[in-house]
Scaffold this motif. Structure first.
Motif, PDB file in Angstrom:
ATOM      1  N   ALA A 178     -71.958 -30.080 -21.569  1.00 29.03           N
ATOM      2  CA  ALA A 178     -73.067 -29.389 -22.248  1.00 29.03           C
ATOM      3  C   ALA A 178     -72.562 -28.240 -23.121  1.00 29.03           C
ATOM      4  N   SER A 179     -71.598 -27.486 -22.600  1.00 32.23           N
ATOM      5  CA  SER A 179     -71.123 -26.322 -23.362  1.00 32.23           C
ATOM      6  C   SER A 179     -70.541 -26.770 -24.717  1.00 32.23           C
ATOM      7  N   ALA A 180     -69.788 -27.841 -24.696  1.00 34.78           N
ATOM      8  CA  ALA A 180     -69.166 -28.333 -25.942  1.00 34.78           C
ATOM      9  C   ALA A 180     -70.230 -28.863 -26.907  1.00 34.78           C
ATOM     10  N   ILE A 181     -71.215 -29.561 -26.368  1.00 36.71           N
ATOM     11  CA  ILE A 181     -72.272 -30.137 -27.220  1.00 36.71           C
ATOM     12  C   ILE A 181     -73.084 -29.020 -27.880  1.00 36.71           C
ATOM     13  N   ILE A 182     -73.408 -27.974 -27.085  1.00 30.34           N
ATOM     14  CA  ILE A 182     -74.206 -26.860 -27.616  1.00 30.34           C
ATOM     15  C   ILE A 182     -73.415 -26.113 -28.711  1.00 30.34           C
ATOM     16  N   ARG A 183     -72.109 -25.992 -28.484  1.00 28.42           N
ATOM     17  CA  ARG A 183     -71.253 -25.325 -29.467  1.00 28.42           C
ATOM     18  C   ARG A 183     -71.167 -26.146 -30.762  1.00 28.42           C
ATOM     19  N   ARG A 184     -71.069 -27.444 -30.574  1.00 27.87           N
ATOM     20  CA  ARG A 184     -70.906 -28.338 -31.731  1.00 27.87           C
ATOM     21  C   ARG A 184     -72.172 -28.451 -32.570  1.00 27.87           C
ATOM     22  N   LEU A 225     -70.683 -37.473 -15.491  1.00 19.88           N
ATOM     23  CA  LEU A 225     -70.152 -36.208 -15.990  1.00 19.88           C
ATOM     24  C   LEU A 225     -71.075 -35.072 -15.532  1.00 19.88           C
ATOM     25  N   TYR A 226     -70.512 -34.140 -14.736  1.00 20.64           N
ATOM     26  CA  TYR A 226     -71.310 -33.019 -14.235  1.00 20.64           C
ATOM     27  C   TYR A 226     -71.533 -32.005 -15.352  1.00 20.64           C
ATOM     28  N   GLY A 227     -72.776 -31.519 -15.471  1.00 21.47           N
ATOM     29  CA  GLY A 227     -73.090 -30.532 -16.496  1.00 21.47           C
ATOM     30  C   GLY A 227     -72.933 -31.100 -17.897  1.00 21.47           C
ATOM     31  N   GLY A 228     -73.499 -32.269 -18.115  1.00 23.19           N
ATOM     32  CA  GLY A 228     -73.352 -32.921 -19.421  1.00 23.19           C
ATOM     33  C   GLY A 228     -74.597 -32.823 -20.281  1.00 23.19           C
ATOM     34  N   ALA A 229     -74.431 -33.221 -21.527  1.00 19.05           N
ATOM     35  CA  ALA A 229     -75.559 -33.224 -22.458  1.00 19.05           C
ATOM     36  C   ALA A 229     -75.342 -34.289 -23.527  1.00 19.05           C
ATOM     37  N   VAL A 230     -76.439 -34.693 -24.132  1.00 21.26           N
ATOM     38  CA  VAL A 230     -76.342 -35.602 -25.289  1.00 21.26           C
ATOM     39  C   VAL A 230     -77.052 -34.957 -26.476  1.00 21.26           C
ATOM     40  N   PHE A 231     -76.522 -35.188 -27.656  1.00 20.82           N
ATOM     41  CA  PHE A 231     -77.197 -34.730 -28.864  1.00 20.82           C
ATOM     42  C   PHE A 231     -77.778 -35.951 -29.559  1.00 20.82           C
ATOM     43  N   ILE A 232     -79.084 -35.871 -29.845  1.00 24.42           N
ATOM     44  CA  ILE A 232     -79.808 -37.014 -30.411  1.00 24.42           C
ATOM     45  C   ILE A 232     -80.372 -36.634 -31.770  1.00 24.42           C
ATOM     46  N   SER A 233     -80.235 -37.524 -32.724  1.00 23.82           N
ATOM     47  CA  SER A 233     -80.852 -37.292 -34.022  1.00 23.82           C
ATOM     48  C   SER A 233     -81.413 -38.605 -34.545  1.00 23.82           C
ATOM     49  N   HIS A 234     -82.647 -38.599 -35.032  1.00 22.07           N
ATOM     50  CA  HIS A 234     -83.310 -39.798 -35.557  1.00 22.07           C
ATOM     51  C   HIS A 234     -83.181 -40.997 -34.619  1.00 22.07           C
ATOM     52  N   GLY A 235     -83.400 -40.752 -33.346  1.00 23.93           N
ATOM     53  CA  GLY A 235     -83.426 -41.856 -32.383  1.00 23.93           C
ATOM     54  C   GLY A 235     -82.079 -42.354 -31.929  1.00 23.93           C
ATOM     55  N   THR A 236     -81.007 -41.767 -32.444  1.00 24.77           N
ATOM     56  CA  THR A 236     -79.661 -42.253 -32.108  1.00 24.77           C
ATOM     57  C   THR A 236     -78.862 -41.166 -31.397  1.00 24.77           C
ATOM     58  N   ILE A 237     -78.031 -41.581 -30.444  1.00 25.10           N
ATOM     59  CA  ILE A 237     -77.145 -40.636 -29.763  1.00 25.10           C
ATOM     60  C   ILE A 237     -75.973 -40.331 -30.712  1.00 25.10           C
ATOM     61  N   ILE A 238     -75.831 -39.070 -31.038  1.00 28.89           N
ATOM     62  CA  ILE A 238     -74.762 -38.671 -31.960  1.00 28.89           C
ATOM     63  C   ILE A 238     -73.521 -38.266 -31.179  1.00 28.89           C
ATOM     64  N   ASP A 239     -73.764 -37.610 -30.038  1.00 33.96           N
ATOM     65  CA  ASP A 239     -72.621 -37.160 -29.247  1.00 33.96           C
ATOM     66  C   ASP A 239     -73.037 -37.012 -27.785  1.00 33.96           C
ATOM     67  N   ILE A 250     -80.987 -31.572 -28.223  1.00 28.39           N
ATOM     68  CA  ILE A 250     -79.949 -31.698 -27.184  1.00 28.39           C
ATOM     69  C   ILE A 250     -80.667 -31.890 -25.846  1.00 28.39           C
ATOM     70  N   VAL A 251     -80.262 -32.881 -25.094  1.00 25.34           N
ATOM     71  CA  VAL A 251     -80.837 -33.077 -23.761  1.00 25.34           C
ATOM     72  C   VAL A 251     -79.720 -32.864 -22.750  1.00 25.34           C
ATOM     73  N   ARG A 252     -79.941 -31.942 -21.828  1.00 25.38           N
ATOM     74  CA  ARG A 252     -78.897 -31.689 -20.824  1.00 25.38           C
ATOM     75  C   ARG A 252     -79.439 -31.844 -19.406  1.00 25.38           C
ATOM     76  N   ALA A 253     -78.538 -32.165 -18.489  1.00 29.53           N
ATOM     77  CA  ALA A 253     -78.942 -32.367 -17.092  1.00 29.53           C
ATOM     78  C   ALA A 253     -77.766 -32.065 -16.177  1.00 29.53           C
ATOM     79  N   SER A 254     -78.021 -32.082 -14.861  1.00 24.41           N
ATOM     80  CA  SER A 254     -76.957 -31.769 -13.894  1.00 24.41           C
ATOM     81  C   SER A 254     -75.811 -32.759 -14.014  1.00 24.41           C
ATOM     82  N   ILE A 255     -76.182 -34.039 -14.191  1.00 19.30           N
ATOM     83  CA  ILE A 255     -75.163 -35.083 -14.361  1.00 19.30           C
ATOM     84  C   ILE A 255     -75.615 -35.986 -15.506  1.00 19.30           C
ATOM     85  N   ILE A 256     -74.705 -36.405 -16.365  1.00 18.09           N
ATOM     86  CA  ILE A 256     -75.042 -37.490 -17.284  1.00 18.09           C
ATOM     87  C   ILE A 256     -74.101 -38.658 -17.010  1.00 18.09           C
TER      88      ILE A 256
END
Ligand code: ZN
Length: 408
Positions: A35-41, A17-31, A2-8
């Protein structure tokens, strides 16, 4: 991861998006999302944090010559043809080792400033292997300069990068240098070869007024180049405009990335739009060579795909896309081009111009994780794009295909 930052900056519409994150797996963006929702998911996944940073799609530099060292100040001329001749002269003093060194330095400069994909014109055969090692995403266009009045064989074309297999990170293309340094016969052969092998084509076209004057058989500076190279002037292209000529010889197609495209008529724009030609805009190079201002707003209004390119250190001081974006905004915003437009051509526009519009250019599920982190602008005017353009000099992290290739 999971990569998170102040803004994505996420999605096709590049939403901040303030306080956003991306979830990456095998080189691809999955979600991508809050950030809170991504970490929960995706519980238990490694989290990489970039506080005080903006996470955004990697920049696409659609046109570069990474093999060239910094020559800009020493080859300056008061005419376009003078610059071309000075460049030929300067290159006589360069060795293969110089091209290797420049390729390395220039690739590093791209990674440090957030370029994740580059359209590279390979002339000396040194950049492809180094680009492959770097992990950057690349289209390598092998340059062809050939003014001949004979039928050749496709196998005659020296494809420098042929030793390297195509992959999701490396695609091959061909670059017939210009309509006046490659004969009509060779251009027709190149078009046929590109269609057969499904290759992109990059051509410096409609760059200077001299080019148009040559086509129209009016007095022009490029005759000196023909004399110097011992080319037969009768082989020079003829027509009312460069695009009219390329269209007539069957060279215009969606494969074509038209580099510069400054000297265009309204009719040319119709031809380009109809044939789905993409454009590489190199505003700082155009300024240095005094060729005029490319009609970016007209291209965007016509729905033509435009990407941004730095061109080489023979005409620009840096290969930093942020410098290119800043300058593009400076000269086009009065025509109604917004900072967000510039941001789009430097990301999704460039991706489309290089034939990778489904894979890269935006942070959204299903696309490859080509992501950069840049410092959060100090001043917040409410327009994130213009704040980023004003303040960003380099980046904190550069990721290609889910792999961090540079980190400050
Ligand atoms: Zn160029």
């Amino acid at each position: 991861m999971i990569v998170r930052a102040s803004i994505i900056v996420t999605g096709k519409h590049q939403r901040a998006l303030y306080g956003g994150a991306v979830f990456i797996s095998h080189g691809t963006i999955i979600d991508a999302g809050p950030a809170s929702a991504i970490i929960r998911r995706f519980p238990g996944k490694k989290i990489v944090q970039f506080p005080g940073a903006v996470l955004m799609p990697g920049l696409v530099n659609v046109h570069a010559h990474l093999e060239l060292p910094f020559l800009r100040n020493s080859i300056r001329a008061n005419s376009f043809s003078g610059w071309v001749l000075n460049l030929i002269q300067a290159k006589k003093g360069l060795k293969q080792s110089d091209y290797v060194l420049s390729s390395k330095d220039n690739i590093n400069a791209l990674m440090q400033t957030g370029t994740t994909t580059v359209g590279e014109i390979c002339t000396h055969g040194t950049s492809p292997i180094l680009l492959k090692k770097s992990g950057l995403r690349t289209v390598v266009f092998d340059e062809i300069i050939r003014m001949e009045d004979r039928e050749g064989k496709s196998s005659d074309f020296k494809v420098q990068s042929q030793g390297l297999r195509q992959s999701s990170l490396l695609q091959h293309g061909l670059s017939p240098h210009t309509p006046y340094t490659v004969s009509e016969k060779v251009l027709r052969e190149v078009a046929a070869m590109a269609a057969k092998k499904d290759l992109k084509l990059a051509v410096h076209v409609a760059e200077s007024k001299d080019e148009i004057r040559l086509l129209q058989r009016k007095k022009n500076g490029l005759e000196k180049l023909y004399q110097f190279a011992h080319w037969d002037l009768s082989l020079a292209p003829k027509g009312t405009s460069s695009f009219e000529y390329l269209n007539r010889i069957g060279f215009i197609s969606p494969r074509l990335l038209a580099v510069h495209a400054v000297q265009v008529t309204d009719h040319d724009i119709i031809l380009m739009k109809r044939a789905k030609v993409s454009v590489a805009h190199c505003p700082r190079s155009n300024k240095e060579l005094g060729v005029g201002k490319m009609p970016l707003k007209k291209f965007l209004d016509a729905g033509i795909t435009v990407g941004l390119g730095t061109d080489s250190l023979a005409s620009v001081p840096t290969l930093n896309m942020w410098d290119e974006m800043r300058y593009a905004y400076k000269i086009h915003h009065r025509d109604g081009v917004s900072a967000e437009d510039i941001f789009r051509i430097a990301t999704i526009g460039g991706a489309k111009a290089l034939g990778w519009d489904k894979e890269i250019g935006a942070l959204e599920p299903g696309r490859k994780a080509d992501i950069i982190a840049v410092p959060l602008p100090k001043k917040n005017t409410g327009d994130l794009y213009s704040d980023l353009l004003r303040e960003t000099k380099s980046c904190i992290m550069t990721m290609v295909n889910g792999k961090i290739v540079y980190q400050k």
